[in-house]
Design a protein around this motif. Sequence first.
Motif, short mmCIF file in Angstrom:
data_model
loop_
_atom_site.label_atom_id
_atom_site.label_comp_id
_atom_site.label_asym_id
_atom_site.label_seq_id
_atom_site.Cartn_x
_atom_site.Cartn_y
_atom_site.Cartn_z
N ARG A 173 -107.13 112.37 -39.79
CA ARG A 173 -106.36 112.13 -38.55
C ARG A 173 -106.62 110.72 -38.01
O ARG A 173 -105.69 110.06 -37.53
CB ARG A 173 -106.73 113.18 -37.50
N ARG A 174 -107.86 110.25 -38.08
CA ARG A 174 -108.16 108.89 -37.63
C ARG A 174 -107.48 107.85 -38.53
O ARG A 174 -106.98 106.82 -38.05
CB ARG A 174 -109.67 108.64 -37.58
N CYS A 175 -107.42 108.13 -39.81
CA CYS A 175 -106.73 107.24 -40.74
C CYS A 175 -105.24 107.18 -40.41
O CYS A 175 -104.63 106.10 -40.41
CB CYS A 175 -106.95 107.72 -42.18
N HIS A 176 -104.66 108.34 -40.12
CA HIS A 176 -103.25 108.40 -39.74
C HIS A 176 -103.02 107.62 -38.45
O HIS A 176 -102.04 106.86 -38.33
CB HIS A 176 -102.85 109.87 -39.57
N GLN A 177 -103.89 107.79 -37.48
CA GLN A 177 -103.78 107.05 -36.21
C GLN A 177 -103.85 105.55 -36.46
O GLN A 177 -103.10 104.77 -35.88
CB GLN A 177 -104.88 107.49 -35.24
N ASN A 178 -104.75 105.13 -37.33
CA ASN A 178 -104.88 103.72 -37.64
C ASN A 178 -103.61 103.19 -38.31
O ASN A 178 -103.17 102.07 -38.04
CB ASN A 178 -106.10 103.48 -38.54
N ASP A 179 -102.99 103.99 -39.16
CA ASP A 179 -101.70 103.61 -39.77
C ASP A 179 -100.65 103.37 -38.68
O ASP A 179 -99.93 102.38 -38.72
CB ASP A 179 -101.19 104.70 -40.71
N LEU A 180 -100.56 104.30 -37.74
CA LEU A 180 -99.57 104.16 -36.68
C LEU A 180 -99.81 102.88 -35.87
O LEU A 180 -98.86 102.20 -35.46
CB LEU A 180 -99.59 105.38 -35.77
N GLU A 181 -101.06 102.53 -35.66
CA GLU A 181 -101.41 101.35 -34.88
C GLU A 181 -101.13 100.05 -35.63
O GLU A 181 -101.03 98.99 -35.01
CB GLU A 181 -102.88 101.39 -34.47
N ASN A 182 -101.03 100.11 -36.96
CA ASN A 182 -100.87 98.89 -37.74
C ASN A 182 -99.52 98.78 -38.46
O ASN A 182 -98.99 97.69 -38.61
CB ASN A 182 -102.00 98.78 -38.77
N VAL A 183 -98.97 99.90 -38.91
CA VAL A 183 -97.71 99.87 -39.64
C VAL A 183 -96.53 99.59 -38.71
O VAL A 183 -95.63 98.82 -39.06
CB VAL A 183 -97.51 101.17 -40.46
N VAL A 184 -96.53 100.18 -37.54
CA VAL A 184 -95.43 99.95 -36.59
C VAL A 184 -95.32 98.46 -36.23
O VAL A 184 -94.23 97.88 -36.33
CB VAL A 184 -95.54 100.87 -35.35
N PRO A 185 -96.41 97.80 -35.84
CA PRO A 185 -96.30 96.35 -35.58
C PRO A 185 -95.85 95.56 -36.81
O PRO A 185 -95.06 94.62 -36.69
CB PRO A 185 -97.70 95.94 -35.14
N PHE A 186 -96.35 95.92 -38.00
CA PHE A 186 -95.92 95.23 -39.21
C PHE A 186 -94.41 95.34 -39.41
O PHE A 186 -93.75 94.36 -39.74
CB PHE A 186 -96.65 95.78 -40.45
N VAL A 187 -93.87 96.53 -39.22
CA VAL A 187 -92.44 96.73 -39.43
C VAL A 187 -91.64 95.89 -38.42
O VAL A 187 -90.67 95.22 -38.79
CB VAL A 187 -92.06 98.23 -39.34
N LEU A 188 -92.03 95.90 -37.17
CA LEU A 188 -91.31 95.14 -36.15
C LEU A 188 -91.44 93.63 -36.36
O LEU A 188 -90.44 92.90 -36.38
CB LEU A 188 -91.79 95.52 -34.75
N VAL A 189 -92.66 93.15 -36.55
CA VAL A 189 -92.88 91.72 -36.75
C VAL A 189 -92.30 91.28 -38.09
O VAL A 189 -91.70 90.20 -38.19
CB VAL A 189 -94.39 91.38 -36.64
N GLY A 190 -92.44 92.10 -39.12
CA GLY A 190 -91.90 91.76 -40.43
C GLY A 190 -90.39 91.62 -40.42
O GLY A 190 -89.83 90.74 -41.09
N LEU A 191 -89.73 92.47 -39.66
CA LEU A 191 -88.27 92.36 -39.54
C LEU A 191 -87.89 91.04 -38.88
O LEU A 191 -87.03 90.30 -39.37
CB LEU A 191 -87.70 93.54 -38.75
N LEU A 192 -88.54 90.72 -37.77
CA LEU A 192 -88.26 89.46 -37.09
C LEU A 192 -88.59 88.27 -37.98
O LEU A 192 -87.84 87.29 -38.04
CB LEU A 192 -89.05 89.38 -35.78
N TYR A 193 -89.70 88.36 -38.69
CA TYR A 193 -90.10 87.29 -39.62
C TYR A 193 -89.05 87.11 -40.71
O TYR A 193 -88.68 85.98 -41.04
CB TYR A 193 -91.47 87.65 -40.22
N SER A 194 -88.53 88.21 -41.24
CA SER A 194 -87.50 88.14 -42.28
C SER A 194 -86.25 87.42 -41.79
O SER A 194 -85.57 86.75 -42.56
CB SER A 194 -87.12 89.54 -42.75
N LEU A 195 -85.96 87.57 -40.52
CA LEU A 195 -84.76 86.96 -39.95
C LEU A 195 -84.90 85.46 -39.68
O LEU A 195 -83.91 84.79 -39.41
CB LEU A 195 -84.38 87.68 -38.65
N THR A 196 -86.13 84.93 -39.77
CA THR A 196 -86.33 83.50 -39.52
C THR A 196 -86.05 82.66 -40.76
O THR A 196 -86.13 81.43 -40.68
CB THR A 196 -87.76 83.21 -39.03
#
Length: 180
Positions: free
Chosen positions: A98-121
């Motif tokens: 469960r802690r591993c899953h929580q850590n994924d949520l804390e790191n994967v969501v920002p990666f997806v959002l920032v990665g999308l914006l980064y891709s658009l640059t």
Amino acid sequence: MPCSHDCVFDIDVKLLVDTSDFRMGTRGATTSFLEDEVFLAFSTYATIVVLKTMLMAPLTAYYRFTRGAFSNEEDVRGKSEEQKKRLLRNHPDVDRVRRCHQNDLENVVPFVLVGLLYSLTGPDAATAITYFRVFAASRLCHTVAYVLPLPQPSRALSWLTGLVVTFCMAYSVLTHKRLL
């Protein structure tokens, strides 16, 4: 003389046509957004890490059933009071997943959002693809290090690697055209 409804309709149609043929201007007018190498790589690696995050829920359920550790009263309905007391408990293995899953949520969501914006640059394709691969690999290594568990600093290094990648992409987005 104010514009008639036909004028508004013409403007709407022109906007629809203009936006439906979106092109990535930074890498050439002939490259369609959906054919863009960076965006396709981002889509692939983002999907991999999102699926890995989603698979943590069934892994948690697996650990709950195999360890006999449930957290909700309805999960043990129909059991005797003695069995309920034995099954309604925390288990270190379940908590670890469960802690591993929580850590994924804390790191994967920002990666997806920032990665999308980064891709658009319009970043350099080799750099962008390297960022995406390193992040995905770091999250996979983090999960293995967390669930098994492997000795530190393996988990910390894999987490830090993914965090640094996300911050590098965020820095690139913020400094892309310096519109701040």
